[in-house]
Write a protein that holds these residues in place. Structure first.
Motif, PDB file in Angstrom:
ATOM      1  N   SER A 101       1.826  -9.255  20.976  1.00  0.00           N
ATOM      2  CA  SER A 101       3.195  -9.732  20.842  1.00  0.00           C
ATOM      3  C   SER A 101       4.146  -8.663  21.346  1.00  0.00           C
ATOM      4  CB  SER A 101       3.510 -10.045  19.379  1.00  0.00           C
ATOM      5  OG  SER A 101       4.892 -10.329  19.199  1.00  0.00           O
ATOM      6  N   TYR A 102       5.290  -9.096  21.808  1.00  0.00           N
ATOM      7  CA  TYR A 102       6.319  -8.149  22.241  1.00  0.00           C
ATOM      8  C   TYR A 102       6.965  -7.448  21.055  1.00  0.00           C
ATOM      9  CZ  TYR A 102      10.713  -6.473  24.261  1.00  0.00           C
ATOM     10  OH  TYR A 102      11.771  -5.687  24.635  1.00  0.00           O
ATOM     11  N   TYR A 103       7.016  -8.140  19.922  1.00  0.00           N
ATOM     12  CA  TYR A 103       7.804  -7.662  18.788  1.00  0.00           C
ATOM     13  C   TYR A 103       6.988  -6.818  17.826  1.00  0.00           C
ATOM     14  CZ  TYR A 103      11.097 -11.106  20.485  1.00  0.00           C
ATOM     15  OH  TYR A 103      11.949 -11.824  21.272  1.00  0.00           O
ATOM     16  N   CYS A 104       7.623  -5.763  17.329  1.00  0.00           N
ATOM     17  CA  CYS A 104       7.008  -4.906  16.331  1.00  0.00           C
ATOM     18  C   CYS A 104       6.952  -5.609  14.989  1.00  0.00           C
ATOM     19  CB  CYS A 104       7.809  -3.615  16.173  1.00  0.00           C
ATOM     20  SG  CYS A 104       6.937  -2.150  16.733  1.00  0.00           S
ATOM     21  N   SER A 105       5.949  -5.277  14.225  1.00  0.00           N
ATOM     22  CA  SER A 105       5.820  -5.804  12.872  1.00  0.00           C
ATOM     23  C   SER A 105       5.046  -4.791  12.041  1.00  0.00           C
ATOM     24  CB  SER A 105       5.079  -7.143  12.871  1.00  0.00           C
ATOM     25  OG  SER A 105       4.760  -7.538  11.546  1.00  0.00           O
ATOM     26  N   ARG A 106       5.348  -4.732  10.758  1.00  0.00           N
ATOM     27  CA  ARG A 106       4.561  -3.906   9.836  1.00  0.00           C
ATOM     28  C   ARG A 106       3.969  -4.766   8.728  1.00  0.00           C
ATOM     29  NH1 ARG A 106       7.926  -0.852   7.310  1.00  0.00           N
ATOM     30  NH2 ARG A 106       9.864  -1.034   8.474  1.00  0.00           N
ATOM     31  N   LYS A 107       3.805  -6.048   9.054  1.00  0.00           N
ATOM     32  CA  LYS A 107       3.215  -6.963   8.088  1.00  0.00           C
ATOM     33  C   LYS A 107       1.728  -7.120   8.369  1.00  0.00           C
ATOM     34  CE  LYS A 107       7.491  -9.629   7.563  1.00  0.00           C
ATOM     35  NZ  LYS A 107       8.112 -10.957   7.690  1.00  0.00           N
ATOM     36  N   VAL A 108       0.924  -6.965   7.347  1.00  0.00           N
ATOM     37  CA  VAL A 108      -0.523  -7.057   7.495  1.00  0.00           C
ATOM     38  C   VAL A 108      -0.930  -8.389   8.115  1.00  0.00           C
ATOM     39  CG1 VAL A 108      -2.714  -7.157   6.240  1.00  0.00           C
ATOM     40  CG2 VAL A 108      -0.992  -5.457   5.603  1.00  0.00           C
ATOM     41  N   ALA A 109      -0.296  -9.465   7.677  1.00  0.00           N
ATOM     42  CA  ALA A 109      -0.692 -10.810   8.110  1.00  0.00           C
ATOM     43  C   ALA A 109      -0.441 -11.057   9.594  1.00  0.00           C
ATOM     44  CB  ALA A 109       0.041 -11.850   7.282  1.00  0.00           C
ATOM     45  N   ASP A 110       0.367 -10.213  10.220  1.00  0.00           N
ATOM     46  CA  ASP A 110       0.687 -10.412  11.635  1.00  0.00           C
ATOM     47  C   ASP A 110      -0.357  -9.813  12.570  1.00  0.00           C
ATOM     48  OD1 ASP A 110       4.316 -10.059  11.280  1.00  0.00           O
ATOM     49  OD2 ASP A 110       2.991 -11.792  11.055  1.00  0.00           O
ATOM     50  N   PHE A 111      -1.347  -9.109  12.017  1.00  0.00           N
ATOM     51  CA  PHE A 111      -2.319  -8.405  12.849  1.00  0.00           C
ATOM     52  C   PHE A 111      -3.715  -8.952  12.632  1.00  0.00           C
ATOM     53  CE2 PHE A 111       0.150  -4.974  14.701  1.00  0.00           C
ATOM     54  CZ  PHE A 111       1.302  -5.041  13.942  1.00  0.00           C
ATOM     55  N   GLY A 112      -4.414  -9.186  13.737  1.00  0.00           N
ATOM     56  CA  GLY A 112      -5.757  -9.741  13.644  1.00  0.00           C
ATOM     57  C   GLY A 112      -6.854  -8.786  14.051  1.00  0.00           C
ATOM     58  N   SER A 113      -6.485  -7.667  14.660  1.00  0.00           N
ATOM     59  CA  SER A 113      -7.479  -6.711  15.132  1.00  0.00           C
ATOM     60  C   SER A 113      -7.240  -5.379  14.447  1.00  0.00           C
ATOM     61  CB  SER A 113      -7.378  -6.545  16.645  1.00  0.00           C
ATOM     62  OG  SER A 113      -7.621  -7.779  17.294  1.00  0.00           O
ATOM     63  N   TRP A 114      -8.279  -4.866  13.794  1.00  0.00           N
ATOM     64  CA  TRP A 114      -8.167  -3.674  12.970  1.00  0.00           C
ATOM     65  C   TRP A 114      -9.274  -2.684  13.277  1.00  0.00           C
ATOM     66  CZ3 TRP A 114      -4.326  -3.097   9.182  1.00  0.00           C
ATOM     67  CH2 TRP A 114      -3.546  -4.228   8.937  1.00  0.00           C
ATOM     68  N   GLY A 115      -8.930  -1.407  13.101  1.00  0.00           N
ATOM     69  CA  GLY A 115      -9.965  -0.392  13.138  1.00  0.00           C
ATOM     70  C   GLY A 115     -10.624  -0.261  11.777  1.00  0.00           C
ATOM     71  N   GLN A 116     -11.570   0.679  11.697  1.00  0.00           N
ATOM     72  CA  GLN A 116     -12.339   0.850  10.452  1.00  0.00           C
ATOM     73  C   GLN A 116     -11.643   1.786   9.468  1.00  0.00           C
ATOM     74  OE1 GLN A 116     -12.829   2.642  13.116  1.00  0.00           O
ATOM     75  NE2 GLN A 116     -13.023   4.722  12.300  1.00  0.00           N
ATOM     76  N   GLY A 117     -10.641   2.518   9.932  1.00  0.00           N
ATOM     77  CA  GLY A 117      -9.874   3.399   9.057  1.00  0.00           C
ATOM     78  C   GLY A 117     -10.350   4.842   9.094  1.00  0.00           C
ATOM     79  N   THR A 118      -9.425   5.743   8.767  1.00  0.00           N
ATOM     80  CA  THR A 118      -9.743   7.164   8.659  1.00  0.00           C
ATOM     81  C   THR A 118      -9.053   7.710   7.411  1.00  0.00           C
ATOM     82  OG1 THR A 118      -9.755   9.291   9.836  1.00  0.00           O
ATOM     83  CG2 THR A 118      -7.823   7.903  10.162  1.00  0.00           C
ATOM     84  N   GLN A 119      -9.773   8.515   6.647  1.00  0.00           N
ATOM     85  CA  GLN A 119      -9.253   9.001   5.376  1.00  0.00           C
ATOM     86  C   GLN A 119      -8.336  10.194   5.589  1.00  0.00           C
ATOM     87  OE1 GLN A 119      -9.900   7.918   2.008  1.00  0.00           O
ATOM     88  NE2 GLN A 119      -8.233   9.354   1.580  1.00  0.00           N
ATOM     89  N   VAL A 120      -7.173  10.135   4.954  1.00  0.00           N
ATOM     90  CA  VAL A 120      -6.242  11.262   4.914  1.00  0.00           C
ATOM     91  C   VAL A 120      -6.056  11.643   3.453  1.00  0.00           C
ATOM     92  CG1 VAL A 120      -3.873  12.017   5.313  1.00  0.00           C
ATOM     93  CG2 VAL A 120      -5.056  10.633   7.037  1.00  0.00           C
TER      94      VAL A 120
END
Length: 124
Positions: A101-120
């Motif tokens: 999408s062109y538009y920025c979002s910080r809503k979880v539901a708007d994203f379908g592709s995720w990485g596995q995460g990294t611990q901080v």
């Protein structure tokens, strides 16, 4: 297959800095908005930054504004999150996510592709 891989997490003292990276494979990031999220134990996943596909627009919640900076290098197919003045409350697993999408979002539901995460972990 679209894949995102985060790296750069670790243990840092309060006030320190870390730089997280998100590398994409199986697709090019050029036309994707990318966001960073974090999830602490017992808490909901929250968006901490977003950058538009062009890199011209980024946004942050107040909790990290002025301390975190998101950037992208489309030529290297990566997005980075520079985190400074870290606090213990920044401790979480950090994820990057992609949105076509062109538009920025910080809503979880708007994203379908995720990485596995990294611990901080921010601790003295």
């Amino acid at each position: 297959q679209l894949q995102l891989v985060e790296s750069g997490g670790g243990l840092v003292q309060p006030g320190g800095s870390l730089r997280l990276s998100c590398a994409a494979s199986g697709f090019t990031l050029d036309y994707y908005t990318i966001a960073w999220f974090r999830q602490a134990p017992g808490k909901e996943r929250e968006g901490v930054s977003c950058i538009s596909y062009s890199g011209n627009s980024a946004n942050y919640p107040d909790s990290v504004k002025g301390r975190f900076t998101i950037s992208r290098d489309n030529a290297k197919n990566t997005v980075s999150l520079q985190m400074g003045s870290l606090k213990p409350e920044d401790t979480a697993v950090y994820y990057c996510a992609a949105r076509s999408s062109y538009y920025c979002s910080r809503k979880v539901a708007d994203f379908g592709s995720w990485g596995q995460g990294t611990q901080v972990t921010v601790s003295s």
